[in-house]
Design an enzyme around this catalytic site. Structure first.
Site, mmCIF file in Angstrom:
data_model
loop_
_atom_site.group_PDB
_atom_site.id
_atom_site.type_symbol
_atom_site.label_atom_id
_atom_site.label_comp_id
_atom_site.label_asym_id
_atom_site.label_seq_id
_atom_site.Cartn_x
_atom_site.Cartn_y
_atom_site.Cartn_z
ATOM 1 N N GLN A 11 -5.192 -0.453 -4.588
ATOM 2 C CA GLN A 11 -5.756 -1.653 -5.417
ATOM 3 C C GLN A 11 -6.522 -0.890 -6.638
ATOM 4 O O GLN A 11 -6.520 -1.727 -7.750
ATOM 5 C CB GLN A 11 -6.944 -2.379 -4.472
ATOM 6 C CG GLN A 11 -7.232 -3.627 -5.106
ATOM 7 C CD GLN A 11 -7.997 -4.366 -3.733
ATOM 8 O OE1 GLN A 11 -7.749 -4.402 -2.684
ATOM 9 N NE2 GLN A 11 -8.974 -5.172 -4.627
ATOM 10 N N CYS A 43 0.827 -1.359 -0.092
ATOM 11 C CA CYS A 43 0.082 0.115 0.075
ATOM 12 C C CYS A 43 0.930 1.274 -0.061
ATOM 13 O O CYS A 43 1.786 1.232 1.077
ATOM 14 C CB CYS A 43 -0.812 0.014 1.487
ATOM 15 S SG CYS A 43 -1.539 1.512 1.754
ATOM 16 N N GLU A 44 0.799 2.171 -0.841
ATOM 17 C CA GLU A 44 1.518 3.271 -1.072
ATOM 18 C C GLU A 44 1.111 4.466 0.017
ATOM 19 O O GLU A 44 1.865 5.353 0.086
ATOM 20 C CB GLU A 44 1.419 4.118 -2.415
ATOM 21 C CG GLU A 44 0.028 4.711 -2.728
ATOM 22 C CD GLU A 44 -0.032 5.128 -3.968
ATOM 23 O OE1 GLU A 44 0.545 4.925 -4.819
ATOM 24 O OE2 GLU A 44 -1.081 6.243 -4.360
ATOM 25 N N HIS A 45 0.076 4.207 0.720
ATOM 26 C CA HIS A 45 -0.126 4.959 2.026
ATOM 27 C C HIS A 45 0.458 4.774 3.158
ATOM 28 O O HIS A 45 0.621 5.684 3.976
ATOM 29 C CB HIS A 45 -1.668 5.413 1.971
ATOM 30 C CG HIS A 45 -2.483 5.744 0.721
ATOM 31 N ND1 HIS A 45 -3.223 5.103 0.303
ATOM 32 C CD2 HIS A 45 -2.143 6.870 -0.032
ATOM 33 C CE1 HIS A 45 -3.771 5.805 -0.899
ATOM 34 N NE2 HIS A 45 -3.217 6.814 -0.997
ATOM 35 N N HIS A 46 0.770 3.556 3.319
ATOM 36 C CA HIS A 46 1.412 3.057 4.811
ATOM 37 C C HIS A 46 2.646 2.172 4.642
ATOM 38 O O HIS A 46 3.339 1.775 5.544
ATOM 39 C CB HIS A 46 0.247 2.216 5.360
ATOM 40 C CG HIS A 46 -0.909 3.014 5.694
ATOM 41 N ND1 HIS A 46 -2.179 2.741 4.853
ATOM 42 C CD2 HIS A 46 -1.238 3.724 6.649
ATOM 43 C CE1 HIS A 46 -3.114 3.748 5.488
ATOM 44 N NE2 HIS A 46 -2.855 4.249 6.550
ATOM 45 N N CYS A 73 -2.916 -2.867 5.963
ATOM 46 C CA CYS A 73 -2.931 -1.820 6.749
ATOM 47 C C CYS A 73 -4.333 -1.409 7.397
ATOM 48 O O CYS A 73 -4.463 -0.393 8.354
ATOM 49 C CB CYS A 73 -2.455 -0.356 5.735
ATOM 50 S SG CYS A 73 -3.701 -0.370 4.329
ATOM 51 N N HIS A 91 -5.785 -6.190 3.023
ATOM 52 C CA HIS A 91 -4.749 -5.071 3.297
ATOM 53 C C HIS A 91 -4.462 -4.992 4.687
ATOM 54 O O HIS A 91 -5.282 -4.836 5.658
ATOM 55 C CB HIS A 91 -5.563 -3.775 3.112
ATOM 56 C CG HIS A 91 -5.839 -3.446 1.673
ATOM 57 N ND1 HIS A 91 -5.375 -2.510 0.952
ATOM 58 C CD2 HIS A 91 -6.642 -4.071 0.691
ATOM 59 C CE1 HIS A 91 -5.874 -2.424 -0.404
ATOM 60 N NE2 HIS A 91 -6.724 -3.557 -0.555
HETATM 61 ZN ZN LIG Z 1 -2.911 1.537 3.288
#
Ligand SMILES: [Zn+2]
Length: 237
Positions: free
Chosen positions: A168, A127-130, A198, A196
């Site tokens: 995703q 995941c590019e956010h976490h 995250c 996920h």
């Molecule tokens: Zn994430």
């Protein structure tokens, strides 16, 4: 008086900065992607892989040291270099278009013009956010326009786009659009079912939910074709 005005402006603009930071952070937690293309810098590939590893290593060491970990410990000493190599050579090697698998097409000699479904392709991405993993099954399908592709190439293509910091929705669309280009047809479907970490191991800590995303091009936008595809997947959606 003048001074007060300045103060007011400063505090207002500071508030603004804080607000936009908050919005960006929230956007990340909601896992919203901003575009189909992975956002990349113009100088993304000016450095070699070895140069990137050499830069990431001390940065990752600094993160660990900041967290208070003792890098003199035998177990931790090699971690910064190990992580740097893993990022560049493994987990994120799909950022570089040079690593795109070659996609050789063959003539469709058998004149097979029904749907071809390759299901249960395992994928692992981050995941590019976490920067924690999400993973699951990819199912892809196409209807030949006269050309066919080696089945293992479908797995390779899924893997290539997985080896990037991802969301995703974007992963699904990147696989779908690449298949349309490679196979020279709009008639492509992609279905991703993923878990996920995250969401499971932090935040709301929901480890029972899955996330489903899909891409339907050309004939797959027609209800009966889409239904046939989903029937092969054994999914009622
Ligand atoms: Zn994430």
């Amino acid at each position: 008086m003048k001074q007060k005005e300045t103060l007011l402006t400063t505090s207002l603009s500071e508030q603004k900065i804080e607000l936009s930071h908050l919005i960006i952070e929230e956007m990340g937690d909601e896992h919203k992607a901003s575009s189909v293309d992975t956002p990349m810098r113009a100088d993304a590939f000016d450095k070699t892989d070895e140069e990137k590893i050499a830069i990431i290593e001390p940065h990752f060491r600094a993160i660990m040291e900041t967290l208070g970990m003792d890098l003199n410990d035998d177990s931790l000493r090699g971690t910064p270099l190990r992580v740097a190599k893993m990022y560049v050579k493994e987990l994120f090697q799909g950022l570089n278009p040079a690593n795109m698998p070659s996609m050789t097409l063959f003539e469709n000699k058998f004149q097979y013009n029904e749907m071809l479904v390759e299901k249960n392709i395992n994928f692992y991405t981050n995941c590019e956010h976490h920067f924690v993993p999400f993973f699951g099954k990819a199912h892809v399908a196409y209807i030949s326009s006269g050309k066919v592709i080696g089945l293992s190439k479908l797995n390779r293509l899924v893997e290539y786009y997985s080896k990037r910091p991802q969301v995703q929705e974007r992963l699904t669309m990147q696989i779908g659009k690449a298949l349309q280009t490679v196979l020279q047809t709009q008639d492509v479907a992609v279905f991703l079912d993923a878990k996920h970490l995250c969401v499971a191991s932090r935040g709301v800590k929901d480890d029972s939910s899955n996330t489903i995303t899909s891409f339907y091009g050309g004939k797959f936008q027609e209800e009966n074709t889409k239904a046939e595809f989903l029937k092969y997947l054994d999914i009622n959606a």
